[in-house]
Design an enzyme around this catalytic site. Structure first.
Site, PDB file in Angstrom:
ATOM      1  CG  ASP A  20      -0.304   0.209   2.524  1.00  8.31           C
ATOM      2  OD1 ASP A  20       0.947   0.238   2.576  1.00  8.31           O
ATOM      3  OD2 ASP A  20      -1.010   0.376   3.533  1.00  8.31           O
ATOM      4  CB  CYS A  78       1.013  -2.438   4.715  1.00  9.36           C
ATOM      5  SG  CYS A  78       0.766  -3.546   6.128  1.00  9.36           S
ATOM      6  CB  THR A  80       2.057  -2.438  11.284  1.00 10.65           C
ATOM      7  OG1 THR A  80       0.852  -2.872  10.630  1.00 10.65           O
ATOM      8  CG2 THR A  80       1.847  -1.076  11.929  1.00 10.65           C
ATOM      9  CG  HIS A 111      10.853 -23.603  13.154  1.00  4.74           C
ATOM     10  ND1 HIS A 111      11.020 -23.307  14.486  1.00  4.74           N
ATOM     11  CD2 HIS A 111      11.987 -24.240  12.764  1.00  4.74           C
ATOM     12  CE1 HIS A 111      12.209 -23.741  14.888  1.00  4.74           C
ATOM     13  NE2 HIS A 111      12.819 -24.305  13.861  1.00  4.74           N
ATOM     14  CG  HIS A 146       9.236 -27.528  12.211  1.00  5.71           C
ATOM     15  ND1 HIS A 146       8.881 -26.900  13.396  1.00  5.71           N
ATOM     16  CD2 HIS A 146      10.568 -27.750  12.287  1.00  5.71           C
ATOM     17  CE1 HIS A 146       9.960 -26.744  14.144  1.00  5.71           C
ATOM     18  NE2 HIS A 146      10.996 -27.258  13.501  1.00  5.71           N
TER      19      HIS A 146
HETATM   20  C1  RB5 Z   1      -1.552   2.843   6.504  1.00 13.04           C
HETATM   21  O1  RB5 Z   1      -1.476   4.082   7.113  1.00 13.04           O
HETATM   22  C2  RB5 Z   1      -1.344   1.726   7.516  1.00 13.04           C
HETATM   23  O2  RB5 Z   1      -2.398   1.646   8.380  1.00 13.04           O
HETATM   24  C3  RB5 Z   1      -1.118   0.425   6.764  1.00 13.04           C
HETATM   25  O3  RB5 Z   1      -0.013   0.549   5.938  1.00 13.04           O
HETATM   26  C4  RB5 Z   1      -0.836  -0.807   7.614  1.00 13.04           C
HETATM   27  O4  RB5 Z   1       0.159  -0.544   8.558  1.00 13.04           O
HETATM   28  C5  RB5 Z   1      -2.008  -1.483   8.182  1.00 13.04           C
HETATM   29  O5  RB5 Z   1      -1.891  -2.543   8.813  1.00 13.04           O
END
Ligand code: RB5
Length: 155
Positions: A20, A78, A80, A111, A146
Protein backbone atom coordinates in the site's frame (compact mmCIF):
# COMPACT_ATOMS: atom_id res chain seq x y z
CA UNK A 1 19.31 -23.81 -15.58
CA UNK A 2 20.74 -22.22 -12.44
CA UNK A 3 18.96 -22.79 -9.18
CA UNK A 4 18.46 -20.49 -6.22
CA UNK A 5 20.66 -21.57 -3.28
CA UNK A 6 18.90 -23.65 -0.70
CA UNK A 7 15.33 -23.39 -1.96
CA UNK A 8 15.48 -25.48 -5.10
CA UNK A 9 13.44 -23.02 -7.14
CA UNK A 10 14.45 -21.97 -10.62
CA UNK A 11 15.65 -18.41 -10.77
CA UNK A 12 12.91 -17.57 -13.25
CA UNK A 13 10.30 -18.25 -10.57
CA UNK A 14 7.45 -15.73 -10.56
CA UNK A 15 6.91 -14.00 -7.24
CA UNK A 16 3.84 -11.77 -6.74
CA UNK A 17 4.54 -8.51 -4.90
CA UNK A 18 2.13 -5.88 -3.54
CA UNK A 19 2.04 -2.96 -1.13
CA UNK A 20 0.00 0.00 0.00
CA UNK A 21 1.16 3.62 0.20
CA UNK A 22 3.17 2.96 3.38
CA UNK A 23 5.05 0.13 1.70
CA UNK A 24 5.24 1.63 -1.77
CA UNK A 25 8.88 2.74 -1.65
CA UNK A 26 10.09 -0.53 -0.17
CA UNK A 27 8.02 -2.49 -2.69
CA UNK A 28 9.83 -0.77 -5.56
CA UNK A 29 13.15 -1.84 -4.03
CA UNK A 30 11.91 -5.40 -3.52
CA UNK A 31 10.79 -5.68 -7.14
CA UNK A 32 14.15 -4.35 -8.37
CA UNK A 33 16.07 -6.70 -6.10
CA UNK A 34 14.03 -9.74 -7.17
CA UNK A 35 14.69 -8.91 -10.81
CA UNK A 36 18.40 -8.38 -10.08
CA UNK A 37 18.53 -11.84 -8.47
CA UNK A 38 16.95 -13.40 -11.56
CA UNK A 39 13.41 -13.91 -10.28
CA UNK A 40 10.36 -12.74 -12.20
CA UNK A 41 8.55 -10.29 -9.92
CA UNK A 42 4.88 -9.71 -10.73
CA UNK A 43 4.07 -6.27 -9.35
CA UNK A 44 0.33 -6.08 -8.57
CA UNK A 45 0.74 -2.44 -7.54
CA UNK A 46 0.31 0.26 -6.65
CA UNK A 47 2.09 1.59 -9.70
CA UNK A 48 2.30 5.09 -8.19
CA UNK A 49 2.21 6.47 -4.66
CA UNK A 50 -1.39 7.16 -3.61
CA UNK A 51 -1.68 8.13 0.07
CA UNK A 52 -5.38 7.19 0.01
CA UNK A 53 -5.00 3.59 -1.18
CA UNK A 54 -6.08 0.59 0.94
CA UNK A 55 -3.90 -2.43 1.70
CA UNK A 56 -6.57 -5.12 1.05
CA UNK A 57 -6.76 -4.07 -2.61
CA UNK A 58 -3.13 -5.13 -3.11
CA UNK A 59 -2.90 -7.89 -0.53
CA UNK A 60 -5.72 -9.93 -2.06
CA UNK A 61 -4.28 -10.50 -5.55
CA UNK A 62 -0.97 -11.63 -4.09
CA UNK A 63 -2.59 -13.97 -1.57
CA UNK A 64 -5.01 -15.33 -4.19
CA UNK A 65 -2.16 -16.21 -6.57
CA UNK A 66 -0.39 -18.17 -3.81
CA UNK A 67 -3.60 -19.73 -2.51
CA UNK A 68 -4.63 -20.96 -5.98
CA UNK A 69 -1.16 -22.38 -6.63
CA UNK A 70 -0.51 -19.99 -9.51
CA UNK A 71 2.79 -19.12 -7.83
CA UNK A 72 4.58 -20.58 -4.83
CA UNK A 73 5.49 -17.37 -3.08
CA UNK A 74 4.41 -13.78 -2.58
CA UNK A 75 5.66 -10.66 -0.84
CA UNK A 76 3.60 -7.89 0.74
CA UNK A 77 4.44 -4.72 2.57
CA UNK A 78 2.47 -2.06 4.44
CA UNK A 79 3.22 0.17 7.42
CA UNK A 80 3.16 -2.41 10.21
CA UNK A 81 2.78 -5.53 8.08
CA UNK A 82 -0.24 -6.42 10.16
CA UNK A 83 -3.03 -5.41 7.79
CA UNK A 84 -1.44 -7.30 4.91
CA UNK A 85 -0.95 -10.37 7.10
CA UNK A 86 -4.62 -10.27 8.21
CA UNK A 87 -5.75 -10.17 4.58
CA UNK A 88 -3.35 -12.80 3.26
CA UNK A 89 -3.94 -15.32 6.06
CA UNK A 90 -7.65 -15.48 5.23
CA UNK A 91 -6.77 -17.35 2.04
CA UNK A 92 -6.51 -21.15 2.22
CA UNK A 93 -2.96 -22.54 2.19
CA UNK A 94 -1.43 -19.10 2.66
CA UNK A 95 1.02 -18.74 5.53
CA UNK A 96 1.92 -15.07 5.66
CA UNK A 97 4.61 -14.10 8.15
CA UNK A 98 5.45 -10.59 9.28
CA UNK A 99 9.24 -10.51 9.50
CA UNK A 100 11.09 -7.57 11.02
CA UNK A 101 14.50 -9.23 11.18
CA UNK A 102 16.43 -11.84 9.16
CA UNK A 103 16.13 -14.23 12.11
CA UNK A 104 12.33 -14.05 12.05
CA UNK A 105 12.38 -14.58 8.27
CA UNK A 106 14.63 -17.61 8.67
CA UNK A 107 12.40 -19.19 11.32
CA UNK A 108 9.28 -18.37 9.31
CA UNK A 109 10.74 -20.47 6.51
CA UNK A 110 12.42 -23.24 8.54
CA UNK A 111 9.57 -23.87 10.99
CA UNK A 112 6.44 -22.39 9.39
CA UNK A 113 7.07 -22.82 5.66
CA UNK A 114 5.84 -19.24 5.24
CA UNK A 115 4.88 -18.76 1.60
CA UNK A 116 4.14 -15.05 1.90
CA UNK A 117 6.68 -12.64 3.36
CA UNK A 118 5.20 -9.50 4.91
CA UNK A 119 7.52 -6.60 5.62
CA UNK A 120 6.62 -3.77 8.04
CA UNK A 121 7.88 -0.86 5.95
CA UNK A 122 7.66 1.72 8.74
CA UNK A 123 9.78 -0.42 11.05
CA UNK A 124 12.60 -1.69 8.85
CA UNK A 125 15.15 0.26 6.82
CA UNK A 126 15.51 -0.53 3.13
CA UNK A 127 18.80 -2.23 3.91
CA UNK A 128 17.16 -4.40 6.60
CA UNK A 129 14.32 -5.14 4.19
CA UNK A 130 16.80 -6.51 1.64
CA UNK A 131 18.52 -8.68 4.27
CA UNK A 132 15.15 -10.05 5.37
CA UNK A 133 14.20 -10.71 1.74
CA UNK A 134 17.42 -12.62 1.05
CA UNK A 135 17.06 -14.76 4.16
CA UNK A 136 13.45 -15.62 3.34
CA UNK A 137 14.23 -16.45 -0.29
CA UNK A 138 17.15 -18.70 0.52
CA UNK A 139 15.97 -20.62 3.58
CA UNK A 140 14.35 -24.03 3.15
CA UNK A 141 11.54 -25.58 5.22
CA UNK A 142 12.95 -28.03 7.75
CA UNK A 143 10.02 -30.44 7.57
CA UNK A 144 10.08 -33.19 10.20
CA UNK A 145 8.04 -32.25 13.27
CA UNK A 146 7.21 -28.91 11.64
CA UNK A 147 5.52 -30.67 8.72
CA UNK A 148 2.89 -32.09 11.08
CA UNK A 149 2.28 -28.71 12.70
CA UNK A 150 2.00 -26.86 9.41
CA UNK A 151 -0.43 -29.52 8.10
CA UNK A 152 -2.64 -28.97 11.16
CA UNK A 153 -3.13 -25.29 10.23
CA UNK A 154 -5.32 -26.29 7.29
CA UNK A 155 -6.95 -29.33 8.92
C1 RB5 B 1 -1.55 2.84 6.50
O1 RB5 B 1 -1.48 4.08 7.11
C2 RB5 B 1 -1.34 1.73 7.52
O2 RB5 B 1 -2.40 1.65 8.38
C3 RB5 B 1 -1.12 0.43 6.76
O3 RB5 B 1 -0.01 0.55 5.94
C4 RB5 B 1 -0.84 -0.81 7.61
O4 RB5 B 1 0.16 -0.54 8.56
C5 RB5 B 1 -2.01 -1.48 8.18
O5 RB5 B 1 -1.89 -2.54 8.81
Amino acid sequence: MRRSPGYGATLSEQIYVGADHAGFRLKQKLVDELARLGYEPVDVGPKALDPADDFPDYGRPVAAAVSEGKVRRGILTCGTGLGMAFVANRFPHVRAAVAWSPEIAELARRHNDANVLVLPARFVSEEEGMEILHKWLDTTFEGGRHERRVAKIDS
